[in-house]
Design an enzyme around this catalytic site. Structure first.
Site, mmCIF file in Angstrom:
data_model
loop_
_atom_site.group_PDB
_atom_site.id
_atom_site.type_symbol
_atom_site.label_atom_id
_atom_site.label_comp_id
_atom_site.label_asym_id
_atom_site.label_seq_id
_atom_site.Cartn_x
_atom_site.Cartn_y
_atom_site.Cartn_z
ATOM 1 N N HIS A 1 15.393 -45.766 9.804
ATOM 2 C CA HIS A 1 14.698 -47.058 9.903
ATOM 3 C C HIS A 1 13.514 -46.869 10.857
ATOM 4 C CE1 HIS A 1 13.905 -51.174 9.487
ATOM 5 N NE2 HIS A 1 14.988 -51.729 10.001
ATOM 6 N N CYS B 1 18.537 -54.374 16.867
ATOM 7 C CA CYS B 1 17.544 -54.495 15.791
ATOM 8 C C CYS B 1 17.692 -55.796 15.020
ATOM 9 C CB CYS B 1 17.638 -53.298 14.845
ATOM 10 S SG CYS B 1 19.287 -53.084 14.150
ATOM 11 N N ARG C 1 12.670 -50.760 0.860
ATOM 12 C CA ARG C 1 13.948 -50.893 1.589
ATOM 13 C C ARG C 1 15.066 -50.668 0.578
ATOM 14 N NH1 ARG C 1 16.567 -55.039 5.747
ATOM 15 N NH2 ARG C 1 15.279 -53.695 7.018
ATOM 16 N N ASP D 1 23.925 -51.914 17.394
ATOM 17 C CA ASP D 1 23.654 -52.409 16.040
ATOM 18 C C ASP D 1 25.007 -52.739 15.410
ATOM 19 O OD1 ASP D 1 22.505 -52.990 13.573
ATOM 20 O OD2 ASP D 1 22.089 -50.900 13.033
ATOM 21 N N GLN E 1 11.610 -49.839 12.497
ATOM 22 C CA GLN E 1 12.372 -50.466 13.584
ATOM 23 C C GLN E 1 12.169 -49.693 14.887
ATOM 24 O OE1 GLN E 1 14.426 -53.375 13.391
ATOM 25 N NE2 GLN E 1 14.165 -53.117 15.588
ATOM 26 N N ARG F 1 8.130 -56.190 15.573
ATOM 27 C CA ARG F 1 8.085 -55.587 14.221
ATOM 28 C C ARG F 1 6.730 -55.913 13.587
ATOM 29 N NH1 ARG F 1 12.672 -54.498 11.291
ATOM 30 N NH2 ARG F 1 11.182 -53.692 9.783
HETATM 31 N N1 CP Z 1 15.944 -55.267 11.808
HETATM 32 C C1 CP Z 1 15.695 -55.475 10.504
HETATM 33 O O1 CP Z 1 15.241 -54.586 9.774
HETATM 34 O O2 CP Z 1 15.926 -56.745 10.076
HETATM 35 P P1 CP Z 1 16.028 -57.197 8.557
HETATM 36 O O3 CP Z 1 17.168 -56.442 7.943
HETATM 37 O O4 CP Z 1 16.279 -58.677 8.612
HETATM 38 O O5 CP Z 1 14.741 -56.858 7.866
HETATM 39 N N1 NVA Z 2 22.148 -50.485 10.453
HETATM 40 C C1 NVA Z 2 21.777 -51.737 9.808
HETATM 41 C C2 NVA Z 2 20.395 -52.129 10.233
HETATM 42 C C3 NVA Z 2 19.904 -53.419 9.673
HETATM 43 C C4 NVA Z 2 18.508 -53.734 10.077
HETATM 44 C C5 NVA Z 2 21.887 -51.594 8.305
HETATM 45 O O1 NVA Z 2 21.488 -50.556 7.770
HETATM 46 O O2 NVA Z 2 22.381 -52.528 7.663
#
Ligand code: CP
Ligand code: NVA
Length: 308
Positions: free
Chosen positions: A128, A263, A101, A223, A131, A291
């Site tokens: 993502h 999400c 990540r 989101d 997700q 998830r």
């Molecule tokens: N939706 C999601 O990826 O959540 P986190 O950022 O908490 O992992």
């Molecule tokens: N669009 C958001 C999603 C978090 C799960 C981000 O990238 O922060």
């Protein structure tokens, strides 16, 4: 080596197979049956950004599958203390799969290039896919066959939206995106984002009007307006995106039986109101739980089947 960097890394039949596998594994767990599909397998999880769901779902998932997972945060100095190449080679010598990540999408691409074990994208600035996998798994649980199902995205056409666009193309869904011009998809880049798979039933609509997007939609998705890494643009984004709040007025303009998805994490009072988040239409907790199940399906496919 097969990786899961974007949804374009899997074929349509593989996408359906992963969803089926996830459903089977979820069903088994709900019966109290924890099958060890991945005994002794170890997942290394590299985090450059914060997380709740991604970390907990991967760590729990690997444990339930008979393996383990390890959290690697800032202390490894990703790309700073050590090069991405060296990290990829060392991790590949000790673990069976890597989840990343991070900030830049190129980092996960580089990690995959140098890794000799599968790499999974757990969110970058431009995708993502885990997700989206869980999201379509959730939609399938609620609506069944997704061909022709209409998903309306309201707000910033961000990393999550990109993955949902790809998922919609692969599963033959209608994807309608309401966003202000600055934060909308570039119509000329849609084909490149999707890649080769466009299943019958897939339609894309880009609009500035959230009411147009949600008309006859089966699911409304939003989101945060400020994604991780965009904090310096917070004030500007809040101002431009404020007409795109998902509230009860917008929800009532959607199709009968429409559900709400996010999400998470959510900024209550900004992109989503409390009354919608806490309504019976909201499926965000089911979506978050999925998830876990969807990623278990992905891990079993990627480690036990995809490399053959
Ligand atoms: N939706 C999601 O990826 O959540 P986190 O950022 O908490 O992992
Ligand atoms: N669009 C958001 C999603 C978090 C799960 C981000 O990238 O922060």
């Amino acid at each position: 080596m097969r990786h899961f960097i974007t949804l374009n890394d899997i074929r349509v039949d593989e996408f359906h197979h992963i969803l089926e596998l996830s459903a089977t594994i979820k069903h088994q767990v709900k019966q109290g049956e924890y099958r060890h599909y991945l005994p002794n397998k170890m997942l290394a999880m590299i985090f450059e950004k914060q997380s709740l769901r991604t970390r907990v779902s991967f760590e729990t998932g690997m444990f339930q599958l008979g393996g383990g997972a390890m959290y690697l945060g800032g202390e490894i100095g990703f790309g700073k203390r050590e090069s991405i190449k060296d990290i990829a080679e060392v991790l590949s010598s000790m673990v069976d799969v890597i989840m990343f990540r991070g900030m830049k999408h190129q980092s996960v691409v580089d990690l995959a290039e140098y890794s000799t074990v599968p790499v999974i994208n757990g969110l970058t600035d431009s995708a993502h896919p885990c997700q989206a996998l869980a999201d379509v798994f959730t939609l399938r649980e609620i609506f069944g066959d997704l061909r022709g199902c209409k998903l309306a995205w309201v707000g910033d056409a961000n990393n999550v939206a990109v993955s949902l666009l790809r998922a919609s193309a692969k599963l033959g869904m209608k994807f309608s995106v309401a966003a202000p011009r600055q934060f909308q998809f570039d119509v000329d880049k849609i084909d490149k984002l999707i890649g080769e798979d466009k299943v019958e039933g897939f339609e894309i609509e880009l609009t500035e009007d959230p009411f147009k997007a949600v008309k006859n939609a089966n699911a409304i998705y939003t989101d945060v307006w400020v994604s991780m890494g965009q904090e310096s643009e917070e004030e500007k984004r809040k101002k431009i995106l404020s007409p795109y709040q998902v509230n009860s007025k917008l929800m009532s303009a959607a199709g009968r039986g429409a559900i709400f998805l996010h999400c998470l994490p959510a900024r209550r009072g900004l992109e989503i109101t409390d009354d919608v988040m806490d309504s019976s239409q909201s499926k965000v907790v089911q979506q978050a739980e999925n998830r876990l199940h969807a990623q278990k399906g992905l891990l079993v496919w990627l480690l036990n089947e995809a490399q053959k």
